[in-house]
Design an enzyme around this catalytic site. Structure first.
Site, PDB file in Angstrom:
ATOM      1  N   CYS B  87     -50.712 -10.659  32.826  1.00  0.00           N
ATOM      2  CA  CYS B  87     -51.690 -11.748  32.897  1.00  0.00           C
ATOM      3  C   CYS B  87     -51.392 -12.663  34.083  1.00  0.00           C
ATOM      4  CB  CYS B  87     -51.726 -12.496  31.563  1.00  0.00           C
ATOM      5  SG  CYS B  87     -53.131 -13.603  31.399  1.00  0.00           S
ATOM      6  N   HIS B 196     -51.954  -8.254  27.103  1.00  0.00           N
ATOM      7  CA  HIS B 196     -50.607  -8.718  26.755  1.00  0.00           C
ATOM      8  C   HIS B 196     -49.864  -7.761  25.831  1.00  0.00           C
ATOM      9  CE1 HIS B 196     -50.727 -12.915  28.310  1.00  0.00           C
ATOM     10  NE2 HIS B 196     -52.025 -12.664  28.282  1.00  0.00           N
ATOM     11  N   GLU B 198     -46.797  -7.743  25.111  1.00  0.00           N
ATOM     12  CA  GLU B 198     -45.739  -8.435  24.349  1.00  0.00           C
ATOM     13  C   GLU B 198     -46.266  -9.038  23.049  1.00  0.00           C
ATOM     14  OE1 GLU B 198     -47.402  -9.671  26.727  1.00  0.00           O
ATOM     15  OE2 GLU B 198     -47.475 -11.854  26.718  1.00  0.00           O
TER      16      GLU B 198
END
EC number: 6.3.5.3
Lengths: 90, 226
Positions: B87, B196, B198
């Site tokens: 990002c 994302h 994560e």
């Protein structure tokens, strides 16, 4: 002190949805006949000392490496004439 | 033996802690790195996390790209250090010209936050080895400036060289050219993407999927087997 103005605009081929949103609002405000709006950025740099070729070359480097991303944007650098006059008129 | 993976915190980073957690869950050791330090603490790889570093002032990633830590990251990435930008991290990598192209505001002008379907187009980078080529995954997407652009020559080159790593499926959430969600450099050590991974590493949270975990196991395997 002199003022140098750096104008940064998206390249013509890059879509500018912010400009389009502004353009679409114009008829509602009674502004007809404006077919396109593109939105850019203006930087006003107050330069200490004389704005000679060397100073302008440094500012062009700054514009190219930082103020603009030349992958998507074009820029122009110009010395603002009569900056002091405008300042005094405020 | 395990690997040490650095996560840079810039002023305005949001997902640095989540990224450290994902690295730990994958079995590697996360190492906190600070934007003002040139020192990378001898890590084996670096992640630039999501967020709004420097408030996205000027352009997203434009100011972070000149932070002291980035001097070292740029130098070492060019020498082969694996770097992942998620990002805002992806935006920093394009601003640093470690990845081609640039990021602009979403074409619909709104912030977007959704579970996004992606196709893995290149499972041979340092960060995607644990995926299958063509695998379809869901990971969260949340951004304002997610529109990937590059000139036609660069786009053709990326497509021809297999350097589009992820592509948006079913819908294009931001007007990215060629539905591009992530790209890699020529060597395959630097990868950037808008979604994302994560945030998709534990079944308990989010969509319940762990489709993002292979990013972190991929790099661990690559480093440990190196």
């Amino acid at each position: 002190m002199a003022r140098v103005v750096v104008d940064v605009m998206l390249k013509p081929e890059i879509l500018d949805p912010q400009g389009q949103a502004v353009q679409r609002a114009l008829p509602r405000l009674g502004f007809e006949g404006i077919s396109d709006v593109r939105q850019g950025k203006r930087f006003e740099l107050e330069v200490d000392g004389p704005v000679d070729e060397a100073a302008l070359a440094r500012i062009r480097d700054l514009a190219e490496s930082f103020l603009a991303n030349t992958v998507i944007e074009d820029f122009t650098v110009k010395v603002e004439e009569g900056a002091e006059v405008a300042e005094a008129a405020k | 033996m395990t690997a040490r993976i650095g996560v840079v915190t810039f002023p305005g980073s949001l997902d640095d802690r989540d990224t450290q957690r994902a690295i730990r869950l994958a079995g590697a050791d996360p190492v906190a790195l600070w934007h003002k330090d040139k020192d990378l603490k001898q890590v084996d790889a670096v992640v630039l996390p999501g967020g709004f570093s420097y408030g996205d002032y000027l352009r997203a990633g434009a100011i972070s790209r000149f932070s002291p830590v980035m001097d070292t990251v740029i130098e070492q990435a060019k020498a082969g250090l694996p770097v992942l930008g998620i990002c805002n991290g992806f935006q920093v990598l394009t601003e640093a010209h470690l990845l081609p192209g640039a990021m602009l505001g979403n074409d619909h002008l709104h912030f977007i936050c959704r579970d996004q379907k992606l196709r893995v187009e290149n499972a041979e980078t340092a960060w995607t080895g644990d995926y299958r080529q063509g695998q379809e995954i869901h990971i969260p997407l949340k951004n304002m400036d997610g529109r990937y652009v590059a000139d036609p020559y660069t786009l053709d080159k990326l497509e021809a060289e297999g350097r589009v790593v992820f592509r948006y499926l079913d819908m294009n959430p931001n007007g990215s050219l060629n539905d591009i969600a992530g790209v890699t450099n020529e060597a395959g050590n630097v990868v950037g993407l808008m979604p994302h991974p994560e945030h998709a590493v534990e079944p308990l949270i989010g969509s319940g999927r762990t489709d993002g975990l292979p990013f972190f196991t991929s790099i661990l395997k690559k480093l440990v087997n190196a």
